[in-house]
Write a protein that holds these residues in place. Structure first.
Motif, mmCIF file in Angstrom:
data_model
loop_
_atom_site.group_PDB
_atom_site.id
_atom_site.type_symbol
_atom_site.label_atom_id
_atom_site.label_comp_id
_atom_site.label_asym_id
_atom_site.label_seq_id
_atom_site.Cartn_x
_atom_site.Cartn_y
_atom_site.Cartn_z
ATOM 1 N N VAL A 1 -1.974 8.226 8.002
ATOM 2 C CA VAL A 1 -1.655 9.143 6.730
ATOM 3 C C VAL A 1 -0.420 9.732 7.441
ATOM 4 C CG1 VAL A 1 -2.332 11.235 5.759
ATOM 5 C CG2 VAL A 1 -3.875 9.584 6.195
ATOM 6 N N TYR A 2 0.554 9.867 6.441
ATOM 7 C CA TYR A 2 2.135 10.592 6.611
ATOM 8 C C TYR A 2 1.924 11.620 5.644
ATOM 9 C CZ TYR A 2 2.861 5.627 8.547
ATOM 10 O OH TYR A 2 3.035 4.393 9.196
ATOM 11 N N ILE A 3 2.787 12.510 6.298
ATOM 12 C CA ILE A 3 3.232 13.840 5.533
ATOM 13 C C ILE A 3 4.934 13.895 5.755
ATOM 14 C CG2 ILE A 3 3.296 16.238 5.320
ATOM 15 C CD1 ILE A 3 0.381 16.231 5.634
ATOM 16 N N ILE B 1 1.902 10.375 -2.990
ATOM 17 C CA ILE B 1 1.420 11.513 -3.615
ATOM 18 C C ILE B 1 2.251 12.503 -3.175
ATOM 19 C CG2 ILE B 1 -0.494 13.125 -4.074
ATOM 20 C CD1 ILE B 1 -1.442 9.871 -2.500
ATOM 21 N N ARG B 2 2.953 13.328 -4.286
ATOM 22 C CA ARG B 2 3.770 14.237 -4.213
ATOM 23 C C ARG B 2 2.946 15.793 -4.492
ATOM 24 N NH1 ARG B 2 9.556 12.274 -6.187
ATOM 25 N NH2 ARG B 2 9.661 10.577 -4.971
ATOM 26 N N ILE B 3 3.183 16.597 -3.637
ATOM 27 C CA ILE B 3 2.702 17.777 -3.789
ATOM 28 C C ILE B 3 3.488 18.941 -3.625
ATOM 29 C CG2 ILE B 3 1.112 19.582 -2.751
ATOM 30 C CD1 ILE B 3 -0.485 17.347 -1.285
ATOM 31 N N GLU C 1 0.872 -1.113 0.094
ATOM 32 C CA GLU C 1 -0.026 0.005 0.036
ATOM 33 C C GLU C 1 0.861 1.224 0.034
ATOM 34 O OE1 GLU C 1 -4.443 -0.559 2.272
ATOM 35 O OE2 GLU C 1 -2.596 -0.567 3.460
ATOM 36 N N ILE C 2 1.782 1.164 0.960
ATOM 37 C CA ILE C 2 2.843 2.545 1.087
ATOM 38 C C ILE C 2 3.401 2.986 -0.370
ATOM 39 C CG2 ILE C 2 5.012 1.906 1.879
ATOM 40 C CD1 ILE C 2 2.728 4.300 3.376
ATOM 41 N N VAL D 1 2.830 12.683 0.730
ATOM 42 C CA VAL D 1 1.760 12.402 1.604
ATOM 43 C C VAL D 1 1.711 10.822 1.145
ATOM 44 C CG1 VAL D 1 -0.589 12.498 1.678
ATOM 45 C CG2 VAL D 1 0.739 14.498 1.117
ATOM 46 N N ARG D 2 1.644 9.910 2.099
ATOM 47 C CA ARG D 2 1.371 8.722 1.896
ATOM 48 C C ARG D 2 0.354 8.118 2.800
ATOM 49 N NH1 ARG D 2 6.064 5.367 -0.262
ATOM 50 N NH2 ARG D 2 7.701 6.831 -0.891
#
Length: 149
Positions: free
Chosen positions: A110-112, A76-78, A70-71, A121-122
């Motif tokens: 949720v990780y930032i 997602i990169r912002i 999953e990870i 963001v993962r």
């Protein structure tokens, strides 16, 4: 619950949370709308992959468990210019809540993580037998990082 390392605390502790703009709401909506179940996982699937083409045997040679799968899919990169430091905690909380609302039978983490040029963001489904993706002692990591569970 919110956890962060000292590097992240230094960034967000002096900030005031500001209201979200439409672009940020759009990012959150897109992330959640583009998620779907694949076996026991929730995956961010921009490309609408055909599940029958996924070679899980090969994947599990590179990752240890479903959390690892999953990870690796849910990154997602912002751009840093889109999300300001005073919005990190609220962004993580909102994404966590939106995922919980869509998948009511799942628990999420949720990780930032901040990198030089972008915000990473993962997220993954929390499984008791697998635990967290990262070490619970976030201070072992150099980059500013937080997670919500």
């Amino acid at each position: 619950m919110l956890y962060m390392n000292k590097a992240m605390e230094e960034i967000v502790s002096t900030q005031i949370i500001e209201s979200y703009n439409n672009e940020i709401n759009s990012i959150l909506d897109k992330i959640v709308q583009k998620t779907r179940r694949i076996q026991d996982s929730v995956i961010f699937d921009e490309d609408e992959i055909d599940e029958s083409t996924i070679d899980f045997e090969r994947i599990f040679k590179f990752v240890d468990d479903w959390t690892g799968y999953e990870i690796s899919c849910n990154e997602i990169r912002i751009e840093k210019s889109i999300l300001s430091s005073n919005q990190y905690v609220t962004f993580a909380n909102m994404l966590h809540e939106m995922l919980k609302n869509k998948y009511i039978d799942k628990k999420f983490v949720v990780y930032i993580c901040l990198n030089d040029n972008y915000i990473e963001v993962r997220f993954h489904t929390y499984r008791e037998n697998e635990g967290f993706w990262l070490n619970e002692n976030l201070n072992i990591y150099r980059n500013p990082i937080l997670y919500v569970c």
